[in-house]
Scaffold this active site. Structure first.
Site, short mmCIF file in Angstrom:
data_model
loop_
_atom_site.label_atom_id
_atom_site.label_comp_id
_atom_site.label_asym_id
_atom_site.label_seq_id
_atom_site.Cartn_x
_atom_site.Cartn_y
_atom_site.Cartn_z
N ASP A 92 -16.83 -1.92 24.28
CA ASP A 92 -16.61 -3.01 23.66
C ASP A 92 -16.70 -2.56 21.96
OD1 ASP A 92 -17.93 -3.36 26.04
OD2 ASP A 92 -18.47 -5.60 25.72
N ASP B 80 -22.94 -5.08 17.65
CA ASP B 80 -21.90 -6.38 17.52
C ASP B 80 -21.84 -6.89 16.05
OD1 ASP B 80 -21.53 -6.86 20.33
OD2 ASP B 80 -23.50 -7.45 20.56
#
Length: 394
Positions: free
Chosen positions: A172, A111
């Protein structure tokens, strides 16, 4: 004929002006809601607003390690870009700097792109602050340490290797490749570009079913790189089209074409976009998962809609077919118009920008909630639309 042509031109001008008014009104509204939120954050607090649950007016705050921590400062940067308000710039800098430790420690997951590029990336784009650049470049190098050359992808969740039974990569992760592309163009190693390209190609090969819908997670053998299985973590089922996951794919492959100009990425971006668009409900805001059997009584996901609107605006500028250009652009604008209606704007219900996003449905969290990444991509898409209108695009 001359009269007809003049009338058409006049109508187009009126439409363009009205569209620009709608965009400015939506951005003004976003500024107002963001200023409300700033007033609710405790003084000297290091808390970052993440979400407001249904029927609540209270933000849930997180620290810089949360995967969503970059979206709040990123929204502040976009709104500063919109109105040049020095107070927003100061707050954008303040909240971005909370994330600095992420550039100074080993990677805990993929992330870093969301966290660092949405915050410091937007900050550097607008200010050219050399401190921001250093942080971005260091973070790109850290993210690259999760790359497994045997597999050809970045490991998404080191903490979940045991649970999934191998090297896991989630859809993602496509968004985080932008950090690597940027780093190579701004003084970083060419290796970062190569990792991003290989990750995208491996994902394109293994992450999609024959109809171009995406698995959420693909698990690989860590040692051999062989694909083991495709599963879900946040979707309805292993074989369902989780809305935000498909949105990440549209955005990610569009971005990969933008950065590489490799035709295969553009072609693939259209395929994953087309299956998403084909299955949308009439108002163009997807249910959280396209295959939830409770539809039409399933929750929507405004965050997936916002991500897709932003991606489609870019995609519309890359495709060569005029009809598809117009279709992608029109769909993006219609999505933003729906998100800007009183059905999706929070109004006086809370201080977030949007309502009706779904975070982790299987886990029972952030269902029909206001979430910071929905707000971020909504504002990003509005800023793109404003720029396109100013440049005389459709």
């Amino acid at each position: 004929m001359k009269y007809t042509t003049t009338l058409i031109i006049s109508c187009l001008i009126i439409y363009a002006v009205n569209a620009q008014v709608f965009v400015n009104q939506s951005l003004d509204y976003s500024v107002k809601k963001t200023e409300e939120t700033l007033q609710l954050i405790p003084d000297k607090s290091k808390n970052i607003p993440r979400n407001i649950n249904t029927n609540s007016t209270n933000w849930r705050f997180v620290n810089f390690r949360d995967w969503t921590s970059g979206f709040w400062p990123g929204t502040l940067w976009y709104l500063y870009e919109y109105n040049n308000d020095a107070k927003l710039k100061t707050k954008a800098d303040e909240f971005s700097r909370l994330l600095t430790p992420l550039s100074e420690e080993p990677a805990s997951d993929h992330d870093l792109g969301f966290q660092i590029f949405c915050s410091f990336g937007n900050g550097y784009r607008l200010t050219k602050n050399p401190e921001y650049k250093t942080i971005i470049l260091k973070s790109a190098d850290i993210l690259a340490t999760l790359y497994n050359p045997k597999v050809g992808t970045i490991l998404s969740w080191p903490r979940e290797i045991k649970k999934f039974g191998g090297h896991n990569t989630i859809i993602d992760n496509m968004i985080n490749l932008e950090l690597l592309f940027w780093a190579t163009k701004n003084g970083g190693s060419k290796k970062l570009y190569d990792i991003a390209v290989q990750h995208a190609k491996t994902t394109m090969k293994n992450h999609f079913r024959p109809d171009f819908t995406s698995y959420h997670v693909v698990v690989y053998d860590t040692l051999t790189g062989k694909k083991i299985k495709g599963v879900t973590h946040q979707g309805y089922a292993d074989n369902s089209m989780w809305a935000r996951g498909q949105a990440w794919a549209i955005y990610g492959f569009t971005m990969c074409y933008k950065e590489t100009k490799q035709p295969e990425f553009l072609e693939f971006a259209q395929k994953v976009a087309d299956v998403y668009i084909k299955n949308l409900p009439k108002d163009l805001i997807p249910y959280w998962d396209f295959n939830d059997p409770k539809i039409p009584n399933a929750p929507r996901d405004a965050s997936a809609a916002a991500v897709t609107a932003s991606a489609l605006l870019d995609l519309s500028t890359f495709v060569k077919d005029k009809t598809k250009q117009q279709d992608y652009f029109t769909k993006a604008q219609q999505i933003l118009e729906e998100l800007s209606s009183n059905r999706y704007q929070s109004g006086d219900r809370n201080s977030a920008i949007l309502l009706h996003s779904t975070g982790h449905h299987p886990n029972g969290t952030e269902i029909d909630a206001s979430i910071n990444y929905a707000d971020y991509y909504y504002v990003e898409a509005l800023m793109k639309l404003k720029s396109f209108k100013k440049a005389g695009n459709p």
